[in-house]
Design a protein around this motif. Structure first.
Motif, mmCIF file in Angstrom:
data_model
loop_
_atom_site.group_PDB
_atom_site.id
_atom_site.type_symbol
_atom_site.label_atom_id
_atom_site.label_comp_id
_atom_site.label_asym_id
_atom_site.label_seq_id
_atom_site.Cartn_x
_atom_site.Cartn_y
_atom_site.Cartn_z
ATOM 1 N N TYR A 45 0.588 -1.433 0.232
ATOM 2 C CA TYR A 45 0.365 -0.037 0.434
ATOM 3 C C TYR A 45 1.430 1.334 0.191
ATOM 4 O O TYR A 45 0.623 2.672 -0.140
ATOM 5 C CB TYR A 45 -0.774 -0.136 1.106
ATOM 6 C CG TYR A 45 -2.198 -0.756 1.009
ATOM 7 C CD1 TYR A 45 -2.615 -2.039 0.240
ATOM 8 C CD2 TYR A 45 -3.437 0.458 1.511
ATOM 9 C CE1 TYR A 45 -3.652 -1.835 0.770
ATOM 10 C CE2 TYR A 45 -4.390 0.313 0.951
ATOM 11 C CZ TYR A 45 -5.177 -1.874 0.753
ATOM 12 O OH TYR A 45 -6.376 -2.102 0.579
ATOM 13 N N LYS A 46 2.231 1.827 0.477
ATOM 14 C CA LYS A 46 2.812 2.335 0.703
ATOM 15 C C LYS A 46 3.191 2.940 -0.567
ATOM 16 O O LYS A 46 3.853 3.640 -0.559
ATOM 17 C CB LYS A 46 4.210 1.357 2.157
ATOM 18 C CG LYS A 46 4.583 3.038 2.050
ATOM 19 C CD LYS A 46 6.021 3.123 3.168
ATOM 20 C CE LYS A 46 7.557 4.033 3.087
ATOM 21 N NZ LYS A 46 8.344 3.891 3.937
ATOM 22 N N GLU A 47 3.538 1.925 -1.355
ATOM 23 C CA GLU A 47 4.366 1.675 -2.997
ATOM 24 C C GLU A 47 3.693 2.813 -3.251
ATOM 25 O O GLU A 47 3.279 3.732 -4.733
ATOM 26 C CB GLU A 47 4.719 0.587 -3.645
ATOM 27 C CG GLU A 47 5.638 0.537 -3.009
ATOM 28 C CD GLU A 47 6.405 -1.135 -4.082
ATOM 29 O OE1 GLU A 47 6.596 -0.893 -4.951
ATOM 30 O OE2 GLU A 47 5.464 -2.611 -3.029
ATOM 31 N N LEU A 48 2.370 1.486 -3.671
ATOM 32 C CA LEU A 48 0.312 2.486 -4.408
ATOM 33 C C LEU A 48 0.562 4.083 -3.210
ATOM 34 O O LEU A 48 0.244 4.686 -4.838
ATOM 35 C CB LEU A 48 -0.488 1.985 -4.199
ATOM 36 C CG LEU A 48 -0.697 0.827 -5.276
ATOM 37 C CD1 LEU A 48 -1.647 0.009 -4.187
ATOM 38 C CD2 LEU A 48 -0.675 0.660 -6.022
ATOM 39 N N GLU A 49 0.484 4.447 -2.364
ATOM 40 C CA GLU A 49 0.086 5.334 -2.600
ATOM 41 C C GLU A 49 1.692 6.811 -2.720
ATOM 42 O O GLU A 49 1.590 8.025 -2.744
ATOM 43 C CB GLU A 49 0.629 6.032 -0.617
ATOM 44 C CG GLU A 49 -0.883 5.275 -0.332
ATOM 45 C CD GLU A 49 -1.346 5.149 1.162
ATOM 46 O OE1 GLU A 49 -0.045 5.749 2.281
ATOM 47 O OE2 GLU A 49 -1.791 5.239 2.052
ATOM 48 N N GLU A 50 2.575 6.119 -2.437
ATOM 49 C CA GLU A 50 3.635 7.189 -2.978
ATOM 50 C C GLU A 50 3.606 7.247 -4.655
ATOM 51 O O GLU A 50 4.319 7.717 -5.023
ATOM 52 C CB GLU A 50 5.335 5.931 -2.747
ATOM 53 C CG GLU A 50 5.471 6.220 -0.854
ATOM 54 C CD GLU A 50 7.169 5.038 -0.724
ATOM 55 O OE1 GLU A 50 7.212 5.002 -1.624
ATOM 56 O OE2 GLU A 50 7.652 5.800 0.399
ATOM 57 N N GLU A 51 3.435 6.271 -5.454
ATOM 58 C CA GLU A 51 2.957 6.946 -6.628
ATOM 59 C C GLU A 51 1.550 7.588 -6.931
ATOM 60 O O GLU A 51 1.208 7.365 -8.070
ATOM 61 C CB GLU A 51 2.117 5.421 -7.561
ATOM 62 C CG GLU A 51 3.939 5.109 -7.475
ATOM 63 C CD GLU A 51 3.433 2.803 -7.774
ATOM 64 O OE1 GLU A 51 2.339 2.695 -8.647
ATOM 65 O OE2 GLU A 51 4.616 1.997 -7.841
ATOM 66 N N GLY A 52 0.888 7.604 -5.823
ATOM 67 C CA GLY A 52 0.503 8.723 -5.783
ATOM 68 C C GLY A 52 -1.705 8.162 -6.246
ATOM 69 O O GLY A 52 -2.545 8.455 -7.075
ATOM 70 N N ILE A 53 -1.369 6.764 -5.772
ATOM 71 C CA ILE A 53 -2.831 6.283 -5.954
ATOM 72 C C ILE A 53 -3.095 6.025 -4.435
ATOM 73 O O ILE A 53 -2.602 5.868 -3.945
ATOM 74 C CB ILE A 53 -2.396 5.138 -6.173
ATOM 75 C CG1 ILE A 53 -2.474 4.940 -8.137
ATOM 76 C CG2 ILE A 53 -3.596 4.201 -6.733
ATOM 77 C CD1 ILE A 53 -2.009 4.245 -8.813
ATOM 78 N N MET A 54 -4.444 5.982 -4.114
ATOM 79 C CA MET A 54 -5.032 5.829 -3.381
ATOM 80 C C MET A 54 -5.982 4.548 -3.718
ATOM 81 O O MET A 54 -6.713 4.695 -4.468
ATOM 82 C CB MET A 54 -5.758 6.778 -2.292
ATOM 83 C CG MET A 54 -4.717 8.098 -2.040
ATOM 84 S SD MET A 54 -3.578 7.834 -0.942
ATOM 85 C CE MET A 54 -4.308 8.118 0.329
ATOM 86 N N MET A 55 -6.594 4.242 -2.657
ATOM 87 C CA MET A 55 -7.549 3.145 -2.571
ATOM 88 C C MET A 55 -8.823 3.109 -1.374
ATOM 89 O O MET A 55 -8.781 2.410 -0.675
ATOM 90 C CB MET A 55 -6.945 1.572 -2.000
ATOM 91 C CG MET A 55 -5.689 1.542 -4.032
ATOM 92 S SD MET A 55 -4.968 -0.368 -3.574
ATOM 93 C CE MET A 55 -6.420 -1.591 -3.896
#
Length: 140
Positions: A45-55
């Motif tokens: 999840y941390k990587e996704l958030e660092e890429e600017g994607i929230m879920m």
């Protein structure tokens, strides 16, 4: 289909007066399972958030089959049955140590661009990690 299994021990503070897991805690168990499933896949999840994607969670459904109680070691199976698009669905089955199904459920989450707050597709890395689990399904 992608499936991952994790375990969680029921803590005293997660139970009600009858020593059963309080119903609201199943959502937390679902979150633990999906975070660990993505981590095992190779995407946190941390990587996704660092890429600017929230879920954010769009839907949360729970089905009670029997009680989970204090100190149970629960085995949580989480599955992704379809390749995600702008949404992703996780399916859960929770078993106690006697291998009895005590709970099941589903959550649907959206992929949201953190800056624009608009729906977006999952990262290419996530799609590449999931693709091998769905190749046979795409051919049928």
């Amino acid at each position: 289909m992608y499936t991952h299994t994790t375990q969680i021990r029921v803590r005293y503070g997660e139970t009600d007066q009858m020593a059963y897991v309080y119903y609201g805690n199943y959502a937390s168990y679902f979150e633990v399972a999906r975070v660990e499933a993505l981590r095992a896949l190779g995407m946190s999840y941390k990587e996704l958030e660092e890429e600017g994607i929230m879920m954010p969670v769009l839907e949360n459904h729970s089905y009670y089959h029997g009680p989970a109680v204090y100190d149970d070691l629960l085995r949580i199976e989480v599955s992704i049955l379809e390749m995600p698009s702008v949404r992703i669905a996780f399916h859960y089955k929770l078993y106690n140590e006697a291998e009895q199904l005590v709970h099941s459920g589903e959550t649907k989450l959206a992929f949201i661009n953190a800056k624009t707050k608009r729906p977006c597709r999952p990262s290419e890395k996530m799609l590449a990690l999931l693709r091998p689990f769905f190749e046979n399904a795409e051919k049928n």
